[in-house]
Design an enzyme around this catalytic site. Sequence first.
Site, PDB file in Angstrom:
ATOM      1  N   GLU A 260      50.337 -66.880  89.493  1.00 23.67           N
ATOM      2  CA  GLU A 260      49.633 -65.982  88.592  1.00 23.67           C
ATOM      3  C   GLU A 260      50.709 -65.197  87.843  1.00 23.67           C
ATOM      4  O   GLU A 260      51.602 -64.624  88.480  1.00 23.67           O
ATOM      5  CB  GLU A 260      48.745 -65.010  89.385  1.00 23.67           C
TER       6      GLU A 260
ATOM      7  N   ARG B  22      53.175 -68.806 104.885  1.00 20.32           N
ATOM      8  CA  ARG B  22      54.022 -68.262 103.833  1.00 20.32           C
ATOM      9  C   ARG B  22      55.355 -67.800 104.426  1.00 20.32           C
ATOM     10  O   ARG B  22      55.472 -67.567 105.618  1.00 20.32           O
ATOM     11  CB  ARG B  22      53.324 -67.123 103.117  1.00 20.32           C
TER      12      ARG B  22
ATOM     13  N   LYS C 176      54.329 -59.393  95.330  1.00 18.56           N
ATOM     14  CA  LYS C 176      54.519 -58.937  93.953  1.00 18.56           C
ATOM     15  C   LYS C 176      54.060 -57.501  93.779  1.00 18.56           C
ATOM     16  O   LYS C 176      54.681 -56.728  93.069  1.00 18.56           O
ATOM     17  CB  LYS C 176      53.749 -59.854  92.996  1.00 18.56           C
TER      18      LYS C 176
HETATM   19  P1  ATP Z   1      52.288 -62.257  96.224  1.00 20.81           P
HETATM   20  O1  ATP Z   1      51.657 -62.155  97.556  1.00 20.81           O
HETATM   21  O2  ATP Z   1      53.756 -62.079  96.223  1.00 20.81           O
HETATM   22  O3  ATP Z   1      51.626 -61.409  95.188  1.00 20.81           O
HETATM   23  P2  ATP Z   1      50.813 -64.488  95.365  1.00 20.81           P
HETATM   24  O4  ATP Z   1      50.416 -65.475  96.382  1.00 20.81           O
HETATM   25  O5  ATP Z   1      49.769 -63.570  94.888  1.00 20.81           O
HETATM   26  O6  ATP Z   1      52.108 -63.760  95.826  1.00 20.81           O
HETATM   27  P3  ATP Z   1      50.881 -66.383  93.288  1.00 20.81           P
HETATM   28  O7  ATP Z   1      51.417 -66.245  91.927  1.00 20.81           O
HETATM   29  O8  ATP Z   1      49.429 -66.537  93.452  1.00 20.81           O
HETATM   30  O9  ATP Z   1      51.416 -65.164  94.108  1.00 20.81           O
HETATM   31  O10 ATP Z   1      51.633 -67.534  94.056  1.00 20.81           O
HETATM   32  C1  ATP Z   1      51.881 -68.822  93.536  1.00 20.81           C
HETATM   33  C2  ATP Z   1      52.061 -69.771  94.671  1.00 20.81           C
HETATM   34  O11 ATP Z   1      53.151 -69.365  95.497  1.00 20.81           O
HETATM   35  C3  ATP Z   1      50.839 -69.818  95.545  1.00 20.81           C
HETATM   36  O12 ATP Z   1      50.526 -71.183  95.795  1.00 20.81           O
HETATM   37  C4  ATP Z   1      51.250 -69.095  96.793  1.00 20.81           C
HETATM   38  O13 ATP Z   1      50.574 -69.621  97.894  1.00 20.81           O
HETATM   39  C5  ATP Z   1      52.742 -69.331  96.849  1.00 20.81           C
HETATM   40  N1  ATP Z   1      53.415 -68.239  97.560  1.00 20.81           N
HETATM   41  C6  ATP Z   1      53.350 -66.921  97.280  1.00 20.81           C
HETATM   42  N2  ATP Z   1      54.048 -66.203  98.172  1.00 20.81           N
HETATM   43  C7  ATP Z   1      54.591 -67.086  99.053  1.00 20.81           C
HETATM   44  C8  ATP Z   1      55.403 -66.967 100.220  1.00 20.81           C
HETATM   45  N3  ATP Z   1      55.822 -65.782 100.656  1.00 20.81           N
HETATM   46  N4  ATP Z   1      55.760 -68.095 100.863  1.00 20.81           N
HETATM   47  C9  ATP Z   1      55.350 -69.281 100.410  1.00 20.81           C
HETATM   48  N5  ATP Z   1      54.578 -69.473  99.337  1.00 20.81           N
HETATM   49  C10 ATP Z   1      54.184 -68.388  98.655  1.00 20.81           C
HETATM   50 MG    MG Z   2      47.885 -65.062  94.525  1.00 23.78          MG
END
Ligand code: ATP
Ligand code: MG
Length: 559
Positions: free
Chosen positions: A40, A265, A275
């Site tokens: 995102e 994760r 984020k």
């Molecule tokens: P955050 O929790 O940092 O806001 P998010 O999951 O909301 O991260 P996205 O932009 O939705 O951020 O993530 C894009 C992809 O990266 C998703 O498929 C998510 O599952 C993966 N991802 C995010 N954080 C991690 C992590 N700590 N380890 C592995 N994969 C991750």
């Molecule tokens: Mg997300």
Amino acid sequence: MEKDTSTTDSSRADFIREIIKEDLRTGKNDSRVHTRFPPEPNGYLHIGHAKSICLNFGIAAEFNGLCNLRFDDTNPSKEEVEYVESIKEDVRWLGFDWQDRLYYASDYFEQMYEYAVQLIQKGKAYVCDLSADEIRNYRGTLTEPGQESPNRSRSVEENLDLFKRMRAGEFPDGSRTLRAKIDMASGNINMRDPVMYRILRAEHHRTGNKWCIYPMYDYAHCISDSIEGITHSICTLEFEDHRPLYDWFLNELNIYHPQQIEFARLNLSRTVLSKRKLIGLVNEKQVTGWDDPRMPTIAGIRRRGYTPAAVRNFCERIGVAKRDSVVDTALLEYCVREDLNKSAPRVMAVLRPLKVVITNYPDNKAEELEAVNNPEDPGMGMRKVPFSKTLYIEQDDCREDPPKQFFRLAPGREVRLRYAYFIKCTGVVKDEKTGELIEIHCTYDPETRGGDAPDKRKVKATLHWVSAPHAVTAEVRLYDHLFLKTDTDSADLNSNSLEKIKSCKAEPSLAGAKTGARFQFERLGYFCVAPDSSAGKLVFNRTVTLKDEWAKVQKGQKQ
Ligand code: ATP
Ligand code: MG
């Protein structure tokens, strides 16, 4: 959460790859492998995202498949073009290529709208007049079922009319939603008539003001995967409970159905990988920006000097698993050191200079001594380092009254200067007021040129040094962890995470060093030329120290 003790050098046998191999064996999806990385654009990517990028692009490459880059841009109030551009840069920097497969969920808004209309027509979705708070109150809890919306039994015709008018902008923001009609008593709260669309007048970075209704993530995500023909929709564990909802949407719409696979994760000690929390650090000006070298963002570690190869290696070592764990930051640093050890030339620089006068060295003489660029790689050759009567060594490397375990320079003591000579301390000059050493006097032994004594006499220390008249001045920035504790939820910021040292002295070969160039400063760590460095002002960021804390962690685990 448990500590992650994995030290395996390859993750190529994880459970996700096993599933894919089995699917290929049975010919599922016509033996296609198609993954995607779906960020995102509401912030910069962090090292956790790197794990997901390496996994999705890595799997596609290994199994002759394809990997899309898709922006999940369904929330215009938090998303920005700056984030889109930074994400593209970061994925490329990590060494991956989406070729012509760059997509946006917003490209599918029209199709998603059509699908929503189909669900209404099937009696599977309805327009609800409850406010966001009311919806929350009606939802129930883990132990109690939810309450049905008073609008749940609206006729198909009324729903179609209202949904059309929602799109046309006839209703104020937040006044109505479109909800899936599933089961308010479901044990899985995600299935209790989740919202599919909300009314929101916000300019979207791609669709502008075309829409005033936006699909919710859960509805948009599974449909985007379906439209793109994704075979293996890999995501993190928190989406496991959302899978029944994705299944429901795709089954009710009777469209192509990707297989979702969840993995744990990445959590890293002594930092935060979220984020939302990283945005906080940026907004509160705790750091200089998303690319502050202390940040666990890809942009931050790039500025710090980490290499893409080191990050890929790290992701391979940690592997993928089904259970949450915390990986020690020391492992990431170990991977950086391992990569730089092979590739970064070694040079000499002194962070906190102490002047040394070689009293028996001729006044106007200077000579060039041979130094090895990288003992790990003879192919990197040799270079010349100037030597003269006045030198700098580290203040730390000399003590007037050495404590017991101190083997470096002290009055009467002899040490080796790397690639140069043995020197012996014959006197010190101190600041009268503070008692600090400001200059030391030494003699050198001309017989020890190159650093070895013909009579085989030994010294207990080898020091790095630079020739004072030849040295270039540089600013050096040393970084420590942003957080004091391992607990990633704590907001305990380390107030000493950045130290700037303004007048370091470096050997002259560093004079024209280009931005981004990486070096090992002997005995001090790996450094890279900072982006704000210039011909007039040389600036280095310390990427990582030489101290292998990962070895210590491993040793602790064995005991
Ligand atoms: P955050 O929790 O940092 O806001 P998010 O999951 O909301 O991260 P996205 O932009 O939705 O951020 O993530 C894009 C992809 O990266 C998703 O498929 C998510 O599952 C993966 N991802 C995010 N954080 C991690 C992590 N700590 N380890 C592995 N994969 C991750
Ligand atoms: Mg997300």
